[in-house]
Design a protein around this motif. Structure first.
Motif, short mmCIF file in Angstrom:
data_model
loop_
_atom_site.label_atom_id
_atom_site.label_comp_id
_atom_site.label_asym_id
_atom_site.label_seq_id
_atom_site.Cartn_x
_atom_site.Cartn_y
_atom_site.Cartn_z
N TRP A 26 30.50 56.10 23.29
CA TRP A 26 32.19 56.03 22.98
C TRP A 26 33.23 56.13 24.18
O TRP A 26 32.72 56.18 25.14
CB TRP A 26 32.50 57.22 22.11
CG TRP A 26 32.39 58.45 22.72
CD1 TRP A 26 33.45 59.15 23.50
CD2 TRP A 26 31.46 59.61 22.68
NE1 TRP A 26 33.29 60.54 23.87
CE2 TRP A 26 31.84 60.75 23.50
CE3 TRP A 26 30.22 59.55 22.12
CZ2 TRP A 26 31.27 61.91 23.69
CZ3 TRP A 26 29.50 60.79 22.41
CH2 TRP A 26 29.92 61.82 23.11
N GLY A 28 37.32 56.87 25.12
CA GLY A 28 38.56 57.73 24.68
C GLY A 28 39.18 58.30 25.83
O GLY A 28 39.06 57.71 26.83
N TRP A 41 36.27 67.64 25.99
CA TRP A 41 36.72 67.23 24.65
C TRP A 41 37.25 66.08 24.94
O TRP A 41 38.11 65.63 25.68
CB TRP A 41 37.26 68.20 23.89
CG TRP A 41 36.73 69.28 23.12
CD1 TRP A 41 35.93 69.32 22.23
CD2 TRP A 41 36.16 70.35 24.07
NE1 TRP A 41 35.34 70.62 22.06
CE2 TRP A 41 35.49 71.25 23.35
CE3 TRP A 41 36.81 70.85 25.34
CZ2 TRP A 41 34.90 72.20 23.94
CZ3 TRP A 41 36.22 72.12 25.87
CH2 TRP A 41 35.42 72.99 25.00
N ARG A 43 38.95 62.54 22.96
CA ARG A 43 39.85 61.93 21.89
C ARG A 43 39.53 60.36 21.88
O ARG A 43 39.79 59.91 22.72
CB ARG A 43 41.26 62.23 21.57
CG ARG A 43 41.79 61.79 20.50
CD ARG A 43 41.42 62.62 19.17
NE ARG A 43 41.74 63.87 19.46
CZ ARG A 43 41.79 64.69 18.55
NH1 ARG A 43 41.17 64.35 17.32
NH2 ARG A 43 42.16 65.96 18.58
N THR A 44 38.58 59.86 20.68
CA THR A 44 38.17 58.32 20.70
C THR A 44 39.58 57.62 20.29
O THR A 44 40.54 58.29 19.75
CB THR A 44 37.08 58.22 20.11
OG1 THR A 44 37.44 58.36 18.57
CG2 THR A 44 35.96 59.09 20.34
N ALA A 46 39.60 56.03 17.68
CA ALA A 46 39.58 56.15 16.20
C ALA A 46 40.26 57.41 15.84
O ALA A 46 39.98 57.82 14.64
CB ALA A 46 38.03 55.89 15.66
N GLY A 47 40.44 58.42 16.93
CA GLY A 47 40.82 59.80 16.47
C GLY A 47 40.13 60.66 16.44
O GLY A 47 40.35 61.93 16.25
N GLU A 48 38.69 60.58 16.81
CA GLU A 48 37.74 61.51 16.58
C GLU A 48 37.77 62.46 17.71
O GLU A 48 37.90 61.74 18.91
CB GLU A 48 36.21 60.90 16.26
CG GLU A 48 35.95 60.17 15.01
CD GLU A 48 34.76 59.55 15.00
OE1 GLU A 48 34.09 59.56 14.18
OE2 GLU A 48 34.36 58.50 16.00
N ARG A 49 37.47 63.69 17.64
CA ARG A 49 37.47 64.48 18.87
C ARG A 49 35.98 64.83 19.15
O ARG A 49 35.15 65.31 18.25
CB ARG A 49 38.10 65.77 18.67
CG ARG A 49 38.29 66.72 19.79
CD ARG A 49 39.06 67.86 19.49
NE ARG A 49 39.57 68.35 20.90
CZ ARG A 49 39.36 69.79 21.13
NH1 ARG A 49 39.08 70.54 20.09
NH2 ARG A 49 39.76 70.18 22.26
N LYS A 50 35.44 64.21 20.32
CA LYS A 50 34.05 64.57 20.66
C LYS A 50 33.80 65.46 21.70
O LYS A 50 34.65 65.57 22.72
CB LYS A 50 33.36 63.04 20.96
CG LYS A 50 33.64 61.78 20.28
CD LYS A 50 32.54 62.10 19.05
CE LYS A 50 32.38 60.77 18.51
NZ LYS A 50 31.23 60.64 17.59
#
Length: 64
Positions: A26, A28, A41, A43-44, A46-50
């Motif tokens: 990914w 971000g 952490w 933030r991609t 697409a708004g996902e937190r990975k």
């Protein structure tokens, strides 16, 4: 530039995360780091937190 130590990352840094085979997982921006835990952490787009585990992934930072 590949990052070996999470202390080198700061919130807002744009990064790409790779698996152990060198495949991109990914992209971000760094949201928060916890160097003592070996985690950060991300933030991609697409708004996902990975959750990034530096022991399981490679990180490449891009200039802002």
């Amino acid at each position: 530039m590949e990052v070996q130590f999470l202390e080198l990352l700061t919130p807002g840094d744009p990064v790409e995360i790779f698996d152990h085979r060198g495949n991109i997982e990914w992209q971000g921006a760094v949201e928060e780091t916890a160097p003592a835990l070996g985690a950060a952490w991300i933030r991609t787009g697409a708004g996902e937190r990975k959750l990034l585990d530096i022991r399981e992934h490679s990180v490449r930072r891009f200039p802002r």
